[in-house]
Design a protein around this motif. Structure first.
Motif, PDB file in Angstrom:
ATOM      1  N   HIS A  68      39.635  42.538  38.091  1.00  0.00           N
ATOM      2  CA  HIS A  68      40.540  42.126  39.164  1.00  0.00           C
ATOM      3  C   HIS A  68      39.769  42.138  40.489  1.00  0.00           C
ATOM      4  N   ASN A  69      39.133  41.032  40.779  1.00  0.00           N
ATOM      5  CA  ASN A  69      38.281  40.944  41.962  1.00  0.00           C
ATOM      6  C   ASN A  69      38.905  40.154  43.096  1.00  0.00           C
ATOM      7  N   ALA A  70      39.774  39.202  42.800  1.00  0.00           N
ATOM      8  CA  ALA A  70      40.295  38.290  43.832  1.00  0.00           C
ATOM      9  C   ALA A  70      40.898  39.076  44.993  1.00  0.00           C
ATOM     10  N   GLY A  71      40.578  38.645  46.196  1.00  0.00           N
ATOM     11  CA  GLY A  71      41.098  39.320  47.370  1.00  0.00           C
ATOM     12  C   GLY A  71      40.829  38.515  48.618  1.00  0.00           C
ATOM     13  N   LEU A  72      41.453  38.903  49.688  1.00  0.00           N
ATOM     14  CA  LEU A  72      41.243  38.264  50.978  1.00  0.00           C
ATOM     15  C   LEU A  72      41.646  39.253  52.057  1.00  0.00           C
ATOM     16  N   ILE A  73      41.301  38.912  53.284  1.00  0.00           N
ATOM     17  CA  ILE A  73      41.651  39.767  54.413  1.00  0.00           C
ATOM     18  C   ILE A  73      42.061  38.874  55.567  1.00  0.00           C
ATOM     19  N   LEU A 114      37.067  38.210  31.816  1.00  0.00           N
ATOM     20  CA  LEU A 114      37.743  37.341  32.777  1.00  0.00           C
ATOM     21  C   LEU A 114      37.597  37.963  34.150  1.00  0.00           C
ATOM     22  N   VAL A 115      37.068  37.196  35.097  1.00  0.00           N
ATOM     23  CA  VAL A 115      36.844  37.684  36.458  1.00  0.00           C
ATOM     24  C   VAL A 115      37.643  36.815  37.413  1.00  0.00           C
ATOM     25  N   THR A 116      38.526  37.428  38.191  1.00  0.00           N
ATOM     26  CA  THR A 116      39.293  36.663  39.175  1.00  0.00           C
ATOM     27  C   THR A 116      38.510  36.540  40.477  1.00  0.00           C
TER      28      THR A 116
END
Length: 271
Positions: free
Chosen positions: A112-117, A33-35
């Motif tokens: 756990h890849n999901a991210g933002l800046i 599972l890849v976010t």
């Protein structure tokens, strides 16, 4: 000015990266599972894991992007499902795990890849709502998802939890407080999980990229970014995915609680 900034073709992955999936059965029988897998680095992680034989859950808050990545994997002969959820909400994160298990039978690899800046601001101009949102996506969401997935990770013969953090979680740049603090906290979360679950055979590690050729780095900033990287260019998403694929594989069976930098040498010069 960097050649990458002047040449859009430079955004294509190097051929050496595109041939990394030579052993197409390395992850056969496992569910990943890849976010944040609808685009950018998350898309690269999902596609490479699928090319190595894993069935992949493409989890993203953007339904169109998630469906597109899942369709690409299916068209390439892989197995994938798309799930849309705001994983910063605990109930939705738990539902996403339950749906993944229902459709694919378990979870072996959690990325756990999901991210933002948000804005690159100093302390006085840091927006509290943005600061909190970055903690939610980088810390709360991985905690919710991992906790919900624990029964299946414990049942797996090769359980892996992989955080995509950032070199700026190791060496802060003096601004972007929400991002820097969230990424540093993420590394603390990873190490704590690794220590708690090591006796259960759940291996937990992190990859810390530097700047990557995704939409998070607009073209007008590429030259400046390249000037700060000893290798003189930004990472291709597939190069980060290669580190993820390694940590997900049996070759990494003796690695846990570690931070794997993939940054073109930027960390060694303190950037």
């Amino acid at each position: 000015m960097s050649q990458t900034a002047n040449n859009p073709a430079a955004r294509a992955a190097p051929k050496s990266v595109l041939t990394l999936s030579a052993d197409a059965s390395r992850l056969h029988g496992r569910v990943a599972l890849v976010t944040g897998a609808g685009r950018g680095a998350g898309r690269a992680h999902a596609r490479l894991l699928a090319s190595l034989g894993a069935a992949v859950v493409v989890l993203d808050i953007d339904a169109d992007a998630a469906n597109h990545t899942a369709a690409e994997i299916e068209q390439a002969g892989g197995r994938s499902i798309a799930i849309t959820a705001d994983i910063t909400q605990r109930a939705l994160a738990e539902q996403a795990i339950a749906r993944s298990v229902e459709l694919l039978g378990g979870i072996d690899i959690l990325v756990h890849n999901a991210g933002l800046i948000y804005s690159m601001t100093g302390l006085e101009n840091t927006d509290e709502a943005n600061f909190d949102r970055l903690l939610q996506i980088n810390v709360h969401a991985p905690m919710y998802l991992t906790r919900a997935a624990l029964p299946w990770l414990r049942a797996s013969r090769a359980a892996r939890v992989i955080f995509i953090s950032s070199q700026w979680g190791q060496v802060p740049d003096g601004h972007s407080y929400g991002y820097m603090v969230a990424k540093a906290a993420q590394l603390g979360l990873m190490k704590t999980m690794a220590k708690e679950f090591v006796r259960e055979g759940i291996l937990v590690n992190a990859v810390t990229p530097g700047a990557i050729l995704t939409r998070m780095v607009p073209d007008e900033y590429i030259a400046d970014e390249c000037a700060n990287i000893p290798l003189g260019r930004l990472a291709h998403p597939e190069e980060i995915a290669a580190a993820v694929a390694f940590l997900a594989s049996d070759q990494a069976a003796f690695i846990t609680g570690q931070v794997i930098p993939v940054n073109g040498g930027a960390l060694m010069v303190g950037i």
